[in-house]
Design an enzyme around this catalytic site. Structure first.
Site, PDB file in Angstrom:
ATOM      1  N   ASP A   1       2.269   4.615   0.588  1.00  0.00           N
ATOM      2  CA  ASP A   1       1.136   5.537   0.633  1.00  0.00           C
ATOM      3  C   ASP A   1       0.074   5.033  -0.343  1.00  0.00           C
ATOM      4  OD1 ASP A   1      -0.647   7.637   0.598  1.00  0.00           O
ATOM      5  OD2 ASP A   1       0.897   9.197   0.562  1.00  0.00           O
ATOM      6  N   HIS A   2      -1.053   4.599   0.205  1.00  0.00           N
ATOM      7  CA  HIS A   2      -2.099   3.984  -0.613  1.00  0.00           C
ATOM      8  C   HIS A   2      -2.770   4.988  -1.549  1.00  0.00           C
ATOM      9  CE1 HIS A   2      -4.681   0.789  -1.801  1.00  0.00           C
ATOM     10  NE2 HIS A   2      -4.592   0.097  -0.697  1.00  0.00           N
TER      11      HIS A   2
END
Length: 393
Positions: free
Chosen positions: A362-363
């Site tokens: 998850d950036h």
């Protein structure tokens, strides 16, 4: 009066189940505790027993329907009892209000942060009546995951033979969870390759010893240990995101979800405290959890509480992939098919055992540099498995 038998609480937070099969028919005489129906949840297939003896007067649901806990399943009458004047109306979403019933009470105040309201609008979910699990009863993103979204009608076919399969049980849970993951995470996938020739030889040497303990040694326990060691230096990948509180929750424990393919679909049992377990203990636990998942005897708690997830799709022949994050985890590490390849080893070309890796993260929680360094650390442990033992606590 006939006894109104409602679907009982099945425990473990289950709110609904699919009525797979009736085990009785109208007019049958049933004993107390006799199984009357077979229902399927996203975990298991269970039989529902009759709470009292009597004659089945009415089956209120059809096979294949989804039935919510507390909804009428059937009416049971004792000998000599007469049918009720009019049983409650039953629709596909539960009991319908009768004309003689008092009007509904005014709607309560809806407590929901902007993010939840946005998600509800996107999915066309009515927040009225949803019981929130957040502070003061506020609705959280997790509360929306058990609420079906309003979907457009499917387009008509007519172009050839078709088969329509109901979305039920494990497959329904998978569909709900992966959509939640794709909607709630900013997912990115990075890839790497590892020369695991030494690990391959180590496993081959120790296989007989492990089998003497009644366990089969796969590569997965080594993958688990490599990931766990690497996460110590990259804790943002062993985390979750509290959207409502706008906080990153770093997990100081290592509970790993392990994707397991079953006849009904993918399940993710959780191996707890992997940092406290040996390779042999991990191998035995993975084998046992896999058996329970395939037999649908696994407990719901054994499918919850992961901090990080691994998936070994290479077992089925895949090379690289973009595995979907097991939300609310923020990362999942996938392993592809091990293949013999020409590789530069100590300055010369040699045939080596090469393992592809894919990390989806998850950036919002971390960046590509952190993810790349984590992958490089995992590769280092897999290429030099002695480090796993040197650095173990």
């Amino acid at each position: 009066m006939p006894f109104d038998f409602k679907l009982p609480d099945l425990g473990e937070g289950i709110t609904e189940a699919e009525l797979r099969r009736w085990l009785v028919k109208e007019g049958d005489r049933v004993r107390e505790h006799q199984p009357v129906a077979e229902v399927e949840t996203d975990k298991a297939v269970v039989e529902v027993p009759a709470p009292r003896a009597g004659t089945v007067q009415q089956l209120a649901r059809r096979e294949g329907e989804m039935v919510r806990v507390g909804t009428t399943l059937l009416l049971i009458a004792e000998e000599g009892e007469t049918p009720a004047a009019r049983p409650k109306s039953v629709g596909i979403v539960g009991e319908l209000p009768e004309a003689a019933e008092p009007p509904a009470t005014p709607a309560r105040e809806i407590l929901a942060p902007p993010l939840v309201r946005k998600l509800a609008r996107e999915r066309q979910i009515d927040l009225t009546g949803i019981k929130g699990s957040g502070p003061r009863g506020s609705i959280t993103p997790e509360d929306l995951e058990n609420v079906p979204a309003a979907l457009p009608a499917p387009a008509g076919g007519g172009f050839g033979p078709e088969e329509r399969l109901p979305l039920r049980g494990v497959r329904r849970a998978i569909a709900r969870n992966v959509i939640a993951s794709q909607r709630l995470t900013a997912f990115v996938t990075g890839t790497e390759e590892a020369d695991i020739t030494e690990l391959w030889e180590l496993r081959e040497r120790e296989q007989v010893t492990v089998e003497e303990h009644g366990t089969h040694l796969t590569f997965l326990p080594f993958f688990i240990k490599a990931a766990q060691h690497a996460l110590r230096e990259h804790p943002n990948l062993n985390a979750s995101l509290d959207d409502a509180g706008e906080a990153i929750v770093i997990k100081r424990y290592y509970n790993f979800g392990i994707a397991v393919e079953t006849p009904d679909g993918l399940m993710v049992p959780v191996v707890r405290d992997v940092d406290r377990k040996s390779i042999l203990e991990l191998a035995a636990e993975i084998q046992e959890l896999g058996r329970k998942a395939r037999e649908r005897t696994i407990a719901r708690d054994e499918l919850r509480g992961s901090s990080f997830t691994l998936t070994n799709y290479g077992h089925f022949g895949g090379v690289f992939a973009t595995p979907i994050i097991n939300w609310p985890d923020v990362a999942i590490l996938g392993f592809g098919r091990i293949a013999a390849k020409p590789w530069v080893h100590r300055g010369a070309i040699a045939i080596r055992k090469i393992l592809p890796l894919s990390l989806t993260f998850d950036h919002r929680i971390t960046d590509g540099a952190d993810a790349a360094l984590f992958l490089a650390k995992v590769v280092r442990y897999l290429e030099d498995p002695a480090l796993l033992f040197i650095e173990s606590v």
